[in-house]
Design an enzyme around this catalytic site. Structure first.
Site, PDB file in Angstrom:
ATOM      1  N   TYR A 119       0.853  -1.196   0.000  1.00  0.00           N
ATOM      2  CA  TYR A 119       0.000   0.000   0.000  1.00  0.00           C
ATOM      3  C   TYR A 119       0.893   1.252   0.000  1.00  0.00           C
ATOM      4  O   TYR A 119       1.795   1.386   0.855  1.00  0.00           O
ATOM      5  CB  TYR A 119      -0.938   0.001   1.218  1.00  0.00           C
ATOM      6  CG  TYR A 119      -1.666   1.330   1.373  1.00  0.00           C
ATOM      7  CD1 TYR A 119      -2.619   1.726   0.440  1.00  0.00           C
ATOM      8  CD2 TYR A 119      -1.360   2.205   2.415  1.00  0.00           C
ATOM      9  CE1 TYR A 119      -3.255   2.957   0.545  1.00  0.00           C
ATOM     10  CE2 TYR A 119      -1.990   3.435   2.533  1.00  0.00           C
ATOM     11  CZ  TYR A 119      -2.933   3.806   1.592  1.00  0.00           C
ATOM     12  OH  TYR A 119      -3.550   5.027   1.693  1.00  0.00           O
ATOM     13  N   CYS A 125     -11.148  13.058   4.358  1.00  0.00           N
ATOM     14  CA  CYS A 125     -12.160  14.068   4.680  1.00  0.00           C
ATOM     15  C   CYS A 125     -12.383  15.048   3.531  1.00  0.00           C
ATOM     16  O   CYS A 125     -12.776  16.197   3.738  1.00  0.00           O
ATOM     17  CB  CYS A 125     -11.775  14.840   5.939  1.00  0.00           C
ATOM     18  SG  CYS A 125     -11.790  13.832   7.418  1.00  0.00           S
ATOM     19  N   ARG A 146      -7.938   3.712  -4.326  1.00  0.00           N
ATOM     20  CA  ARG A 146      -7.347   4.969  -4.790  1.00  0.00           C
ATOM     21  C   ARG A 146      -7.072   4.975  -6.284  1.00  0.00           C
ATOM     22  O   ARG A 146      -7.055   3.932  -6.945  1.00  0.00           O
ATOM     23  CB  ARG A 146      -6.004   5.187  -4.058  1.00  0.00           C
ATOM     24  CG  ARG A 146      -6.149   5.203  -2.541  1.00  0.00           C
ATOM     25  CD  ARG A 146      -5.580   6.409  -1.936  1.00  0.00           C
ATOM     26  NE  ARG A 146      -5.837   6.507  -0.501  1.00  0.00           N
ATOM     27  CZ  ARG A 146      -5.679   7.642   0.166  1.00  0.00           C
ATOM     28  NH1 ARG A 146      -5.288   8.736  -0.439  1.00  0.00           N
ATOM     29  NH2 ARG A 146      -5.925   7.694   1.472  1.00  0.00           N
ATOM     30  N   ARG A 183     -14.064  16.085  10.053  1.00  0.00           N
ATOM     31  CA  ARG A 183     -15.427  15.560   9.994  1.00  0.00           C
ATOM     32  C   ARG A 183     -16.095  15.832  11.330  1.00  0.00           C
ATOM     33  O   ARG A 183     -15.906  15.096  12.290  1.00  0.00           O
ATOM     34  CB  ARG A 183     -15.393  14.035   9.813  1.00  0.00           C
ATOM     35  CG  ARG A 183     -15.581  13.567   8.428  1.00  0.00           C
ATOM     36  CD  ARG A 183     -15.428  12.068   8.332  1.00  0.00           C
ATOM     37  NE  ARG A 183     -14.922  11.755   7.016  1.00  0.00           N
ATOM     38  CZ  ARG A 183     -15.698  11.574   5.954  1.00  0.00           C
ATOM     39  NH1 ARG A 183     -17.006  11.607   6.048  1.00  0.00           N
ATOM     40  NH2 ARG A 183     -15.150  11.334   4.781  1.00  0.00           N
TER      41      ARG A 183
HETATM   42  C1  SPV Z   1      -3.480  10.016   3.520  1.00  0.00           C
HETATM   43  O1  SPV Z   1      -3.956   8.992   4.019  1.00  0.00           O
HETATM   44  O2  SPV Z   1      -3.447  11.110   4.103  1.00  0.00           O
HETATM   45  C2  SPV Z   1      -2.928   9.967   2.181  1.00  0.00           C
HETATM   46  C3  SPV Z   1      -2.569   8.683   1.633  1.00  0.00           C
HETATM   47  O3  SPV Z   1      -2.695  10.999   1.604  1.00  0.00           O
HETATM   48  S1  SPV Z   1      -1.237   8.001   2.447  1.00  0.00           S
HETATM   49  O4  SPV Z   1      -0.133   7.964   1.519  1.00  0.00           O
HETATM   50  O5  SPV Z   1      -1.647   6.705   2.888  1.00  0.00           O
HETATM   51  O6  SPV Z   1      -0.883   8.845   3.586  1.00  0.00           O
END
Ligand code: SPV
Ligand code: MN
Length: 653
Positions: A238, A293, A409, A441
């Protein structure tokens, strides 16, 4: 405090390469002539020692140097399909990548800052002692790339040459991660050495997915070594866990701004976007919101969209606050992205000509991606990150299984979005930032928009963000405090970060005419919580255009506002015009529901924040003073008008 280069550099301690000639030996032994020729452009000895150590630890069969050339990027795309990390979809340039079911969001419980004995960390984060992290790297990262190809790329977190841009190395065996890096960051291979000299530092990121099986995920770790500005990520894919150019390096930049650039720079979890006001005037906004959000949607509402996730901010020589987006792409949540709320993004996702990496959505039998809330007819069946899916599928408890993960995503270039101001976004001078927004939120307490009367009250708005948990972090539930929406990425003590906020926004270096407006935003109020009925939202996603539009006018002194203890509130007549401009009739009754002050809720919120911050050491006392002043004024209003104060009561008559 943060001391750079303190303790052992784990890469060197495990890899064993400490001198330049040894590094060149390792590189020569592992790279084929073509890749050796490519890496010859990089002369920075420290960078080459880091890369040699990564090779010595991971023991890949091959090393590929990604120069960012079209040929190299094409090689990565092709190899990703061969390896099966991505699959082609029906639309040209679209691919799907699935993360394991256990790896659908940031693994907060497996994410650690590496610390030296005795260091104080954010109370909101986990930390691991340097020695324990070193043992992990020895046990799990040693040999993890046997039989695989290691890819090495050189990126800039910002337009090359920008004051707050910092270069970084991304090393990974995952083609999905490198492909994503190419879409999200600016490859600066040819400028890397010069950029390291200019910035005075670079970040290093090492990722290995291993065999990428569910059995490995419990051993997955995301380590961030603050002292050596190096990240380690193993056994996951991920992007939030693996593409540590993003949140891993953002954490280092927060550290760097807080401890090395006080009153000069900030590093924020903020979008950047421009709004066009009367007579073509452009006003640039930076806005913080917790993950999940609607930060991306808000950013794209602007006429001059610059970035949707991160902002590097500084005060320039003229006393103007300026910002750049360290990224050039979007890693956006797709749930609820539809024609109504996100027309430009939908054009990219459903139209032709945009390269898109999809993750964790549903793929139907025609190789077309679908996701929850897209406003389209869902297919009967398909495949998602959990395998086969069909309409009506339920889990073992009989609950419906959604067709796509909530945190699924899309990854694409920001320049593909119609209203992206690409030239402005690529300008190393950055954009002048005039408005800062803070949102979360919040279903029952704060109004849709309110503007701080001064810098201190603005800092208090950022400190007081709360939000319901979202699907962007594994294992997190409930309503939580989300200071500046940046808390997950603040490595040091929150008090230090807060102090830096007070210093920055109160700085004498900012000229009077460039003093920004700091404001709160909240588009999650519900009918039932504001005297209406039903759980529906009070207002619509697209109303955000009116709230931002009002701030644009307010920041340029084009509207008067209503003074309240929490800040300045918009007048009905001004909002009515802004709503008319987006084709909506704005009812006075809705305005009254949205802007009435629910004193008990707000005071409850202030007291909760007060209590929580009291538990932390060294919180600037100005915060407590702001809370105390606001509470007193709110209680005085309650005395006079009761627990729910109609907005009309606040207008001077
Ligand atoms: C977030 O969760 O704030 C994101 C994706 O922008 S991550 O790369 O998972 O942080
Ligand atoms: Mn984010």
């Amino acid at each position: 405090m943060l001391e750079l280069r303190k303790g052992e550099d784990i890469l060197a301690a495990v890899g064993g390469v400490t001198i330049f000639s040894d590094a060149m030996q390792v590189i020569k032994e592992t790279l084929d002539p073509a890749n050796e020729a490519k890496i010859a452009t990089i002369r920075n000895e420290e960078a080459l020692i880091k890369i040699a150590n990564a090779i010595a630890i991971c023991k890949p069969d091959k090393v590929f140097i990604d120069t960012g050339s079209e040929d190299d990027v094409q090689w990565i795309r092709k190899y990703s399909l061969e390896k099966g990390e991505e699959k082609e979809l029906a639309k040209k340039g679209h691919t799907i990548h699935f993360d394991l079911p256990q790896d659908q969001a940031r693994l907060v419980n497996q994410t650690y800052y590496i610390i030296n004995e005795g260091e104080q960390m954010s109370s909101l984060a986990k930390s691991v002692l340097r020695q324990d992290a070193l043992e992990y790297v020895k046990q799990y990262v040693d040999g993890v790339m046997k039989g695989k190809t290691m890819m090495v790329g050189f990126f800039s977190r910002g337009p090359i040459g920008a004051k707050a841009a910092i270069p970084a190395i991304e090393i990974s065996s995952s083609t999905y991660v490198m492909h994503s890096a190419e879409l999200l960051y600016r490859n600066c291979y040819a400028d890397f050495d010069a950029e390291v000299d200019r910035a005075g530092l670079f970040y290093t990121n090492l990722h290995a997915e291993g065999d990428n099986t569910p059995a490995d995920v419990p051993n997955a770790r995301i380590f961030m070594d603050r002292s050596w500005q190096t990240t380690f990520s193993t056994f996951c894919t991920y992007a939030g866990n693996t593409l540590l150019l993003k949140k891993g390096n953002h954490r280092f930049s927060v550290d760097y701004a807080t401890y090395y650039k006080p009153e000069e720079q900030l590093s924020e979890h903020m979008f950047i976007t421009g709004m066009t006001g009367p007579n073509g005037r452009k006003t640039f906004f930076a806005g913080a919101a917790p993950s999940g959000c609607g930060k991306t949607t808000t950013a794209m509402v602007g006429t001059d969209f610059v970035g949707d996730d991160l902002a590097q901010i500084w005060i320039d020589g003229q006393g103007i606050i300026r910002g750049i987006n360290p990224e050039k792409g979007i890693f956006g949540i797709v749930e609820d992205v539809n024609r109504e709320g996100d027309p430009h993004l939908m054009d990219c996702l459903r139209g032709e000509g945009t390269e898109v990496i999809w993750s964790n959505v549903l793929i139907d039998e025609n190789n077309v991606p679908y996701w929850v809330g897209n406003g389209e007819e869902p297919p009967e069946k398909g495949v998602n990150f959990q395998g086969e899916w069909y309409k009506g599928k339920t889990d073992e408890d009989g609950n419906p299984v959604p067709m796509s993960h909530k945190n699924s995503r899309c990854t694409l270039l920001a320049s593909a979005i119609k209203n992206h101001a690409t030239e402005i976004a690529e300008d190393p001078a950055g954009v002048p930032l005039k408005v800062f927004t803070y949102s979360g939120r919040d279903s029952d307490t704060m109004p849709p928009v309110w503007a701080a009367k001064n810098a201190d009250e603005g800092v208090a708005i950022g400190a007081s963000i709360v939000s319901q948990a979202t699907a962007t972090e594994v294992g997190v539930t409930g309503v939580r405090r989300q200071p500046w929406a940046n808390a997950p990425f603040i490595p040091g003590a929150l008090a230090d970060y807060m102090d830096a906020q007070f210093k920055f926004f109160n700085s004498d270096k900012i000229t009077d005419s460039a003093k920004p407006v700091l404001a709160g935003l909240n588009y999650f109020l519900t009918h039932e919580n504001r005297g209406g009925s039903g759980k529906g939202l009070l207002g619509e996603k697209k109303d955000v255009k009116a709230w931002l539009g009002w701030l644009e006018l307010y920041a340029n002194n084009d509207v008067e506002a209503i003074s309240s203890p929490i800040g300045m509130l918009p007048k009905y007549e001004d909002l009515k015009k802004l709503f008319a401009a987006i084709g909506k009739e704005y009812q006075k009754s809705l305005y009254d529901m949205q802007f009435a002050l629910y004193i008990d809720n707000i005071v409850g919120r202030i007291e909760m924040q007060y209590e929580e911050y009291k538990k932390e050491k060294n919180i600037p006392k100005r915060l407590f003073e702001v809370y105390a002043e606001q509470k007193e004024a709110l209680l005085a209003l309650k005395e006079r008008y009761g627990a729910v104060v109609a907005i009309d009561n606040l207008i001077d008559k």
